[in-house]
Design a protein around this motif. Structure first.
Motif, short mmCIF file in Angstrom:
data_model
loop_
_atom_site.label_atom_id
_atom_site.label_comp_id
_atom_site.label_asym_id
_atom_site.label_seq_id
_atom_site.Cartn_x
_atom_site.Cartn_y
_atom_site.Cartn_z
N THR A 240 9.91 -24.75 27.83
CA THR A 240 8.72 -24.98 28.65
C THR A 240 8.45 -26.47 28.82
N SER A 241 8.77 -27.26 27.81
CA SER A 241 8.56 -28.70 27.91
C SER A 241 9.47 -29.33 28.94
N LYS A 242 10.52 -28.63 29.37
CA LYS A 242 11.48 -29.14 30.35
C LYS A 242 11.08 -28.80 31.79
#
Length: 163
Positions: free
Chosen positions: A124-126
């Protein structure tokens, strides 16, 4: 680590081997049990509203809680891999063991299967941007277009070989 940028070309895949660690940046599409069979129907009707050539599809739903791969060997998902590969999808991201017929179809269509760690927070951080592009009525199982930066993965199937 081999960095790939979408759209993916045959030359990009030619430099990969089973077991290579890769990152994917650019546009990827999401889909799973609800969306992928509907996408195949749109392919058959020649009504896909975006270009699948060189595309990447991740077998996942998308919610505000994040993304993580779902099991790709589910019939509703695995049955779509062949027609999607025939339509230009180069990379399928998911998890699980695929059957020999799917392995053969990936090879025949110069497509690959990539596994990625099931770590929702990391993936999700990507994600830089998201937009629902098809089947909004399916909620988090709709099809999304994501702008991503360096989604990690490992080539699990290529040239008729698997990890």
């Amino acid at each position: 680590m081999i960095d790939l940028q979408t759209p993916i070309s045959d030359d990009d895949l030619d430099r990969l081997d089973v077991g290579d660690k890769i990152t994917i940046s650019g546009t990827i599409y999401t889909g799973r049990d609800a969306a992928l069979p509907q996408l195949v129907e749109l392919i058959n009707e020649k009504e896909v509203p975006f270009d699948l050539n060189g595309s990447v599809i991740m077998h996942t739903a998308f919610s505000d809680a994040g993304i993580a791969p779902t099991t790709s060997s589910k019939v509703e998902i695995e049955s779509t891999i062949t027609p999607l590969s025939e339509s230009g999808v180069k990379i399928h991201i998911g998890k699980g063991m695929l059957n020999d017929d799917t392995l053969k179809a990936l090879n025949e269509n110069n497509s690959i299967f990539v596994i990625t760690p099931p770590v929702a927070a990391l993936l999700t951080s990507k994600v830089l941007e998201k937009k629902c592009v098809l089947f909004e009525n399916e909620g988090m199982e709709a099809m999304f277009e994501l702008k991503v930066d360096r989604i990690p993965g490992i080539v699990a199937i290529k040239d008729g070989k698997r990890i």
